[in-house]
Design a protein around this motif. Structure first.
Motif, PDB file in Angstrom:
ATOM      1  N   THR A   1      -9.202  -3.200   6.764  1.00 28.34           N
ATOM      2  CA  THR A   1      -8.290  -3.174   5.739  1.00 28.34           C
ATOM      3  C   THR A   1      -7.458  -4.233   5.548  1.00 28.34           C
ATOM      4  O   THR A   1      -7.098  -4.695   4.098  1.00 28.34           O
ATOM      5  N   MET A   2      -6.879  -5.079   6.504  1.00 33.85           N
ATOM      6  CA  MET A   2      -6.008  -6.045   6.295  1.00 33.85           C
ATOM      7  C   MET A   2      -6.905  -7.224   5.656  1.00 33.85           C
ATOM      8  O   MET A   2      -6.371  -7.888   4.637  1.00 33.85           O
ATOM      9  N   MET A   3      -8.052  -7.358   5.938  1.00 32.34           N
ATOM     10  CA  MET A   3      -8.847  -8.478   5.579  1.00 32.34           C
ATOM     11  C   MET A   3      -9.209  -8.327   4.081  1.00 32.34           C
ATOM     12  O   MET A   3      -9.104  -9.167   3.160  1.00 32.34           O
ATOM     13  N   ARG A   4      -9.530  -7.125   3.699  1.00 35.71           N
ATOM     14  CA  ARG A   4      -9.826  -6.662   2.345  1.00 35.71           C
ATOM     15  C   ARG A   4      -8.593  -6.656   1.541  1.00 35.71           C
ATOM     16  O   ARG A   4      -8.815  -7.549   0.362  1.00 35.71           O
ATOM     17  N   ALA A   5      -7.524  -6.443   2.158  1.00 35.96           N
ATOM     18  CA  ALA A   5      -6.295  -6.637   1.334  1.00 35.96           C
ATOM     19  C   ALA A   5      -6.002  -8.150   0.634  1.00 35.96           C
ATOM     20  O   ALA A   5      -5.615  -8.354  -0.285  1.00 35.96           O
ATOM     21  N   HIS A   6      -6.365  -9.116   1.635  1.00 38.90           N
ATOM     22  CA  HIS A   6      -6.197 -10.535   1.389  1.00 38.90           C
ATOM     23  C   HIS A   6      -7.337 -11.228   0.426  1.00 38.90           C
ATOM     24  O   HIS A   6      -6.882 -11.691  -0.586  1.00 38.90           O
TER      25      HIS A   6
ATOM     26  N   ALA B   1       2.904  -4.260   5.668  1.00 38.24           N
ATOM     27  CA  ALA B   1       1.569  -3.920   6.613  1.00 38.24           C
ATOM     28  C   ALA B   1       1.348  -4.784   7.586  1.00 38.24           C
ATOM     29  O   ALA B   1       0.964  -4.379   8.694  1.00 38.24           O
ATOM     30  N   HIS B   2       1.702  -6.017   7.652  1.00 40.89           N
ATOM     31  CA  HIS B   2       1.387  -7.025   8.585  1.00 40.89           C
ATOM     32  C   HIS B   2       2.276  -6.548   9.741  1.00 40.89           C
ATOM     33  O   HIS B   2       1.906  -6.804  10.762  1.00 40.89           O
ATOM     34  N   LEU B   3       3.458  -6.297   9.317  1.00 42.40           N
ATOM     35  CA  LEU B   3       4.663  -6.024  10.329  1.00 42.40           C
ATOM     36  C   LEU B   3       4.134  -4.621  11.113  1.00 42.40           C
ATOM     37  O   LEU B   3       4.314  -4.750  12.366  1.00 42.40           O
ATOM     38  N   ILE B   4       3.590  -3.654  10.471  1.00 45.99           N
ATOM     39  CA  ILE B   4       2.973  -2.485  11.040  1.00 45.99           C
ATOM     40  C   ILE B   4       1.758  -2.913  12.266  1.00 45.99           C
ATOM     41  O   ILE B   4       1.581  -2.492  13.174  1.00 45.99           O
ATOM     42  N   PHE B   5       0.957  -3.864  11.454  1.00 47.12           N
ATOM     43  CA  PHE B   5      -0.206  -4.056  12.009  1.00 47.12           C
ATOM     44  C   PHE B   5       0.054  -4.961  13.439  1.00 47.12           C
ATOM     45  O   PHE B   5      -0.465  -4.407  14.411  1.00 47.12           O
ATOM     46  N   ARG B   6       0.787  -5.977  13.371  1.00 44.41           N
ATOM     47  CA  ARG B   6       1.082  -6.519  14.619  1.00 44.41           C
ATOM     48  C   ARG B   6       1.927  -5.778  15.469  1.00 44.41           C
ATOM     49  O   ARG B   6       1.745  -6.182  16.725  1.00 44.41           O
ATOM     50  N   GLY B   7       2.395  -4.787  15.238  1.00 44.16           N
ATOM     51  CA  GLY B   7       3.093  -3.782  16.200  1.00 44.16           C
ATOM     52  C   GLY B   7       1.895  -2.727  16.967  1.00 44.16           C
ATOM     53  O   GLY B   7       2.600  -2.216  17.828  1.00 44.16           O
ATOM     54  N   LEU B   8       0.994  -2.752  16.465  1.00 44.02           N
ATOM     55  CA  LEU B   8      -0.208  -1.885  17.218  1.00 44.02           C
ATOM     56  C   LEU B   8      -0.871  -2.669  18.432  1.00 44.02           C
ATOM     57  O   LEU B   8      -1.176  -3.775  18.277  1.00 44.02           O
ATOM     58  N   PRO B   9      -0.902  -1.820  19.539  1.00 46.35           N
ATOM     59  CA  PRO B   9      -1.548  -2.798  20.558  1.00 46.35           C
ATOM     60  C   PRO B   9      -2.776  -2.910  20.540  1.00 46.35           C
ATOM     61  O   PRO B   9      -3.440  -3.994  20.854  1.00 46.35           O
ATOM     62  N   ARG B  10      -3.699  -1.738  20.066  1.00 49.67           N
ATOM     63  CA  ARG B  10      -5.053  -2.064  19.736  1.00 49.67           C
ATOM     64  C   ARG B  10      -5.420  -1.601  18.521  1.00 49.67           C
ATOM     65  O   ARG B  10      -5.954  -0.721  18.365  1.00 49.67           O
ATOM     66  N   PRO B  11      -5.572  -2.317  17.506  1.00 49.18           N
ATOM     67  CA  PRO B  11      -5.758  -1.794  15.941  1.00 49.18           C
ATOM     68  C   PRO B  11      -7.300  -1.705  16.243  1.00 49.18           C
ATOM     69  O   PRO B  11      -7.998  -2.402  16.591  1.00 49.18           O
ATOM     70  N   SER B  12      -7.727  -0.632  15.493  1.00 52.49           N
ATOM     71  CA  SER B  12      -9.080  -0.324  15.120  1.00 52.49           C
ATOM     72  C   SER B  12      -9.730  -1.123  14.182  1.00 52.49           C
ATOM     73  O   SER B  12      -9.329  -1.864  13.403  1.00 52.49           O
TER      74      SER B  12
ATOM     75  N   ALA C   1      -3.086   1.207   5.177  1.00 46.48           N
ATOM     76  CA  ALA C   1      -3.716   1.252   3.973  1.00 46.48           C
ATOM     77  C   ALA C   1      -2.971   1.077   2.511  1.00 46.48           C
ATOM     78  O   ALA C   1      -3.045   0.739   1.676  1.00 46.48           O
ATOM     79  N   PHE C   2      -2.008   2.082   2.663  1.00 50.25           N
ATOM     80  CA  PHE C   2      -1.183   2.325   1.717  1.00 50.25           C
ATOM     81  C   PHE C   2      -0.323   1.023   1.404  1.00 50.25           C
ATOM     82  O   PHE C   2      -0.160   0.656   0.501  1.00 50.25           O
ATOM     83  N   CYS C   3       0.261   0.450   2.565  1.00 55.69           N
ATOM     84  CA  CYS C   3       0.991  -0.544   2.489  1.00 55.69           C
ATOM     85  C   CYS C   3       0.286  -1.867   1.794  1.00 55.69           C
ATOM     86  O   CYS C   3       0.566  -2.763   1.172  1.00 55.69           O
ATOM     87  N   ALA C   4      -1.047  -2.025   2.238  1.00 55.98           N
ATOM     88  CA  ALA C   4      -1.757  -3.212   2.039  1.00 55.98           C
ATOM     89  C   ALA C   4      -2.587  -3.060   0.804  1.00 55.98           C
ATOM     90  O   ALA C   4      -2.718  -4.211   0.133  1.00 55.98           O
ATOM     91  N   ILE C   5      -3.162  -1.956   0.506  1.00 58.80           N
ATOM     92  CA  ILE C   5      -4.076  -1.950  -0.718  1.00 58.80           C
ATOM     93  C   ILE C   5      -3.503  -1.265  -1.949  1.00 58.80           C
ATOM     94  O   ILE C   5      -3.875  -1.640  -2.879  1.00 58.80           O
ATOM     95  N   SER C   6      -2.837  -0.405  -1.631  1.00 65.31           N
ATOM     96  CA  SER C   6      -2.251   0.424  -3.129  1.00 65.31           C
ATOM     97  C   SER C   6      -1.398  -0.598  -3.886  1.00 65.31           C
ATOM     98  O   SER C   6      -0.673  -1.383  -3.188  1.00 65.31           O
ATOM     99  N   GLY C   7      -1.172  -0.096  -4.918  1.00 65.77           N
ATOM    100  CA  GLY C   7      -0.331  -1.352  -6.050  1.00 65.77           C
ATOM    101  C   GLY C   7       1.058  -0.917  -5.519  1.00 65.77           C
ATOM    102  O   GLY C   7       1.960  -1.857  -6.106  1.00 65.77           O
ATOM    103  N   ARG C   8       1.595   0.047  -4.814  1.00 67.50           N
ATOM    104  CA  ARG C   8       3.124   0.251  -4.644  1.00 67.50           C
ATOM    105  C   ARG C   8       3.342   0.032  -3.295  1.00 67.50           C
ATOM    106  O   ARG C   8       4.455   0.033  -2.867  1.00 67.50           O
TER     107      ARG C   8
ATOM    108  N   ASP D   1       3.316  -3.155   0.176  1.00 69.86           N
ATOM    109  CA  ASP D   1       3.820  -4.364   0.351  1.00 69.86           C
ATOM    110  C   ASP D   1       2.935  -4.878   1.762  1.00 69.86           C
ATOM    111  O   ASP D   1       3.109  -4.477   2.682  1.00 69.86           O
ATOM    112  N   LEU D   2       2.318  -6.032   1.431  1.00 73.06           N
ATOM    113  CA  LEU D   2       1.356  -6.656   2.370  1.00 73.06           C
ATOM    114  C   LEU D   2       2.187  -7.282   3.503  1.00 73.06           C
ATOM    115  O   LEU D   2       1.612  -6.860   4.638  1.00 73.06           O
ATOM    116  N   ARG D   3       3.091  -7.657   3.224  1.00 77.36           N
ATOM    117  CA  ARG D   3       4.077  -8.085   4.548  1.00 77.36           C
ATOM    118  C   ARG D   3       4.530  -7.007   5.286  1.00 77.36           C
ATOM    119  O   ARG D   3       4.483  -7.204   6.601  1.00 77.36           O
TER     120      ARG D   3
END
Length: 549
Positions: A87-92, A70-81, A57-64, A66-68
Motif C-alpha cells: 500500500t505504501m509503495m503504491r501510494a508513492h 500514513a507513514h507515521l502510522i506505518f512506522r509505529g507498527l512493529p510488524r507491518p503486513s 490505505a485511507f491515509c495513503a491512497i484516498s484523495g482525502r 495524508d501520506l505523511r
C-alpha cells in the motif's frame, strides 16, 4: 469535517468493525481520522493487520488522506503486513514518487519480508518512471527466482518497463514467453516498438492484435506522429473510426498533431467538433494541440478563441499561441501575450523565448528583443542556447546592425551553428553586404553546413552587385563539390486529403488533369491580358511551362 463526537467514539469502542466503518463516512478528512486512529490504539485493534490496513490505505491512497500521516502510522507498527508495504509503495508510485517507493522496497527486504506478485507491479512501475533499466533487470531476476513470472500483470509491467526503457528486444522475449497475452501486453509491445522508432515492426504487431482498444490505436498513432509519418497517422485515425472505436484523449491529440503538420484543416475541424460533441475536457494538452493545429492551418483567430476558452493555460499553451501569432504577422500581439504570461506567473521555457525573440525580429523591436534576451538569465534563470543567439543575430541583422550581429556571433559562448550563420547570411542579403556574406559562407564550409541554398544565396548576391565573375566562381564551386539545391515543395488539402507537390516532379496521378486545368486558366488569362492583365497572364504561362507534379 469535524471529528466524530466523543459519544459516537464510545459507542463504537466495543466494535472494531464499527470503528473502521467511520472511514467510509462521506467527507471524512485527515482531521477526522486522527480520533479513529487514537481509538484503535487505545483498544489495541491497531495490531490487527486488517484494521491497520484499512487506516493506512485511507491515509495513503484516498484523495482525502495524508501520506505523511500514513507513514507515521506505518512506522509505529512493529510488524507491518505485506499488504501494508504494498500500500505504501503504491501510494508513492501513484504520486509519481518512484524513489521513495524503491526505498521502501529495500527496507522491506532488509526486514526479511519477501515480496509478492503485487509488490513487483508497483516497483517495476517505479523503475519505468525513472527509466532505471539496471534496477528493472535486477527486479526481473527476483521475479524469476520467486516464481512470479506467470502472473499476467507482472509480465505486463515487465514488458512495459523494458519497452519504455528502450530495451525492446528484452520486452519482446518476455512477450513471446507469455502464455496469456491480453490487450495490455500487446499494446505495451506496440508502444515499445513505436517509441523506439521501429515503426514497421510496431505496425506488423498491431495488425496481428486479436483485440484492440482505444489505447492500442493511440499507441500506434502516436508512433506514426513521432516518426513524422503524419499521413499514416491520419489514415489510422480514420480506420479506427471505421472499426467502431471511439478515440481517447491521446488519440485525439495525435490526430490533431498530424493535421497541424499536414495542414489538414477540414479534418482538424471535424476532430474539434468531435471533442465538443463528446464533451471532452479541454485540458492543457488538448487545448494546446487545437491551438497548434489551427495556427499552422492558417486560422489564427480560431486558435485565439480556443486559447481564450481554456480554463487553465500553461507554458505550452502560451508558447503555442505566441508562435502562431508571430508566424501570422501579429508580432505585437505575440509580445503582448508574452508580457501577460509573465504577469500570470507562468514561467516561460526555452521555446517561448525563441518565439518571442522571433516576433521582435519581424517588427524590428531591437531594444525590446535585447531586453528579453538578457532577461532569460537574469529574470528566469535560463541560459541562452545557440537557437536564442540565432534569434538575436537575426534581430540585429534585419535591423541593419550587421557589425553588432557579427560581433555577437564571434563572442558566442558556444560554436555557431547553421541557424546562427544562416541568420547572419540572410541579413547580409537584405542589406547587400557581400564581403560579410562571403566570410559567413566560409564559416559554414568549415562546419560542413554548406548546402545548395547557401551557394545559391551567395551567387544571387554577387549577381545583384554585378560581380558576374564571382557568380561564375560560385557556380563552378557547386559543380566541383556536386552540390545540388533541394527542390521546393508545397502542400494543400483537397477533400480532407493532404497532397504534396514537389518542384520538377511529374509523378502525381492527376498530373494530366492539373496541366489541363492550368491551360484553361492560361487561356482565360490571355483574354484578360488585353484588358490590362498582361503581366498576370505571362506569369501563368511561365507556370504552365514548368513540370508540375
Amino acid at each position: 469535517m469535524h471529528p466524530p463526537p466523543p459519544g459516537l467514539l464510545t459507542k463504537y469502542l466495543a466494535s472494531d468493525k464499527g470503528t473502521l466503518s467511520l472511514l467510509r463516512r462521506c467527507g471524512l478528512t485527515i482531521r477526522g481520522v486522527k480520533p479513529i486512529h487514537a481509538l484503535l490504539v487505545v483498544s489495541g485493534a491497531i495490531a490487527d493487520p486488517y484494521a491497520a490496513g484499512k487506516l493506512i490505505a485511507f491515509c495513503a491512497i484516498s484523495g482525502r488522506g495524508d501520506l505523511r500521516y500514513a507513514h507515521l502510522i506505518f512506522r509505529g507498527l512493529p510488524r507491518p503486513s505485506m499488504f501494508l508495504w504494498n500500500t505504501m509503495m503504491r501510494a508513492h508510485v501513484e504520486r509519481d514518487e518512484p524513489i521513495p517507493a524503491l526505498n521502501l522496497y529495500c527496507q522491506m527486504l532488509a526486514t526479511g519480508n519477501l515480496p509478492n506478485n503485487y509488490t513487483f507491479s508497483f516497483v517495476l512501475r517505479a523503475c519505468l518512471h525513472l527509466s532505471a533499466l539496471a534496477d528493472g533487470r535486477k527486479l526481473h531476476a527476483q521475479v524469476a527466482k520467486l516464481g512470479w513470472e506467470s502472473y499476467d500483470f507482472v509480465q505486463n509491467e515487465l514488458i512495459h518497463m523494458y519497452a519504455t526503457c528502450g530495451c525492446v528486444d528484452s520486452a519482446r522475449r518476455v512477450f513471446d514467453q507469455s502464455l496469456h497475452r491480453d490487450v495490455i501486453s500487446w499494446t505495451a509491445m506496440v508502444h515499445g516498438y513505436a517509441v523506439s522508432a521501429r515503426i514497421e515492426e510496431a505496425r506488423e504487431l498491431f495488425d496481428k492484435m486479436p483485440e484492440r482498444n482505444a489505447v492500442s490505436w493511440s499507441a500506434m498513432m502516436t508512433g506514426y506522429v513521432q516518426a513524422e509519418m503524419f499521413r499514416e497517422a491520419l489514415a489510422l485515425f480514420t480506420e479506427m473510426q471505421r472499426a467502431g472505436t471511439q478515440p481517447n484523449h491521446a488519440g485525439v491529440v495525435g490526430a490533431l498533431t498530424a493535421c497541424a503538420f499536414l495542414g489538414a484543416l477540414d479534418q482538424g475541424r471535424w476532430i474539434h467538433a468531435y471533442v465538443e460533441r463528446k464533451k471532452m475536457e479541454l485540458d492543457r494538452i488538448l487545448g494546446t494541440a487545437l491551438i497548434d493545429m489551427y495556427a499552422k492551418c492558417g486560422c489564427i483567430q480560431t486558435a485565439l478563441q480556443v486559447f481564450g476558452g481554456m480554463p487553465d493555460r500553461d507554458v505550452f499553451a502560451y508558447t503555442s499561441i505566441i508562435s502562431g501569432l508571430s508566424n501570422h504577422g501579429h508580432s505585437e500581439k505575440a509580445i503582448e501575450l508574452f508580457r501577460k504570461m509573465e504577469d500570470d506567473s507562468v514561467k516561460p521555457n526555452e521555446i517561448t523565448f525563441i518565439c518571442v525573440l522571433t516576433s521582435c525580429s519581424r517588427v524590428g523591436l531591437v531594444a525590446e528583443g535585447k531586453n528579453i534576451f538578457d532577461s532569460m538569465s537574469t529574470a528566469h534563470g535560463i541560459e541562452p542556447g545557440v537557437e536564442h543567439y540565432g534569434c538575436l543575430v537575426d534581430l540585429l541583422g534585419r535591423s541593419g546592425l550587421l557589425a553588432e550581429a557579427a560581433t555577437t556571433v564571434r563572442e558566442m559562448p558556444m560554436e555557431p551553428d547553421a541557424y546562427v550563420l544562416g541568420a547572419l547570411l540572410n541579413s547580409c542579403r537584405i542589406h547587400g553586404n557581400v564581403e560579410l556574406a562571403k566570410e559567413t559562407v566560409e564559416s559554414l564550409e568549415e562546419l560542413g553546413l554548406d548546402h545548395g541554398g547557401v551557394y545559391v544565396l551567395l551567387s544571387n548576391m554577387y549577381a545583384s552587385a554585378n560581380r558576374w565573375q564571382h557568380v561564375a566562381e560560385v557556380r563552378k564551386g557547386m559543380e566541383s563539390k556536386r552540390v545540388r539545391k533541394v527542390p521546393g515543395c508545397s502542400m494543400i488539402e483537397v477533400d480532407g486529403v493532404a497532397c504534396e507537390f514537389v518542384a520538377g516532379d511529374s509523378a502525381h496521378h492527376l498530373n494530366d488533369e492539373i496541366l489541363s486545368t492550368l491551360k484553361i486558366m492560361d487561356t482565360q488569362l490571355k483574354v484578360s491580358s488585353a484588358e490590362g492583365g498582361a503581366e498576370i497572364a505571362e506569369s501563368w504561362r511561365e507556370l504552365v511551362n514548368k513540370p508540375i507534379d
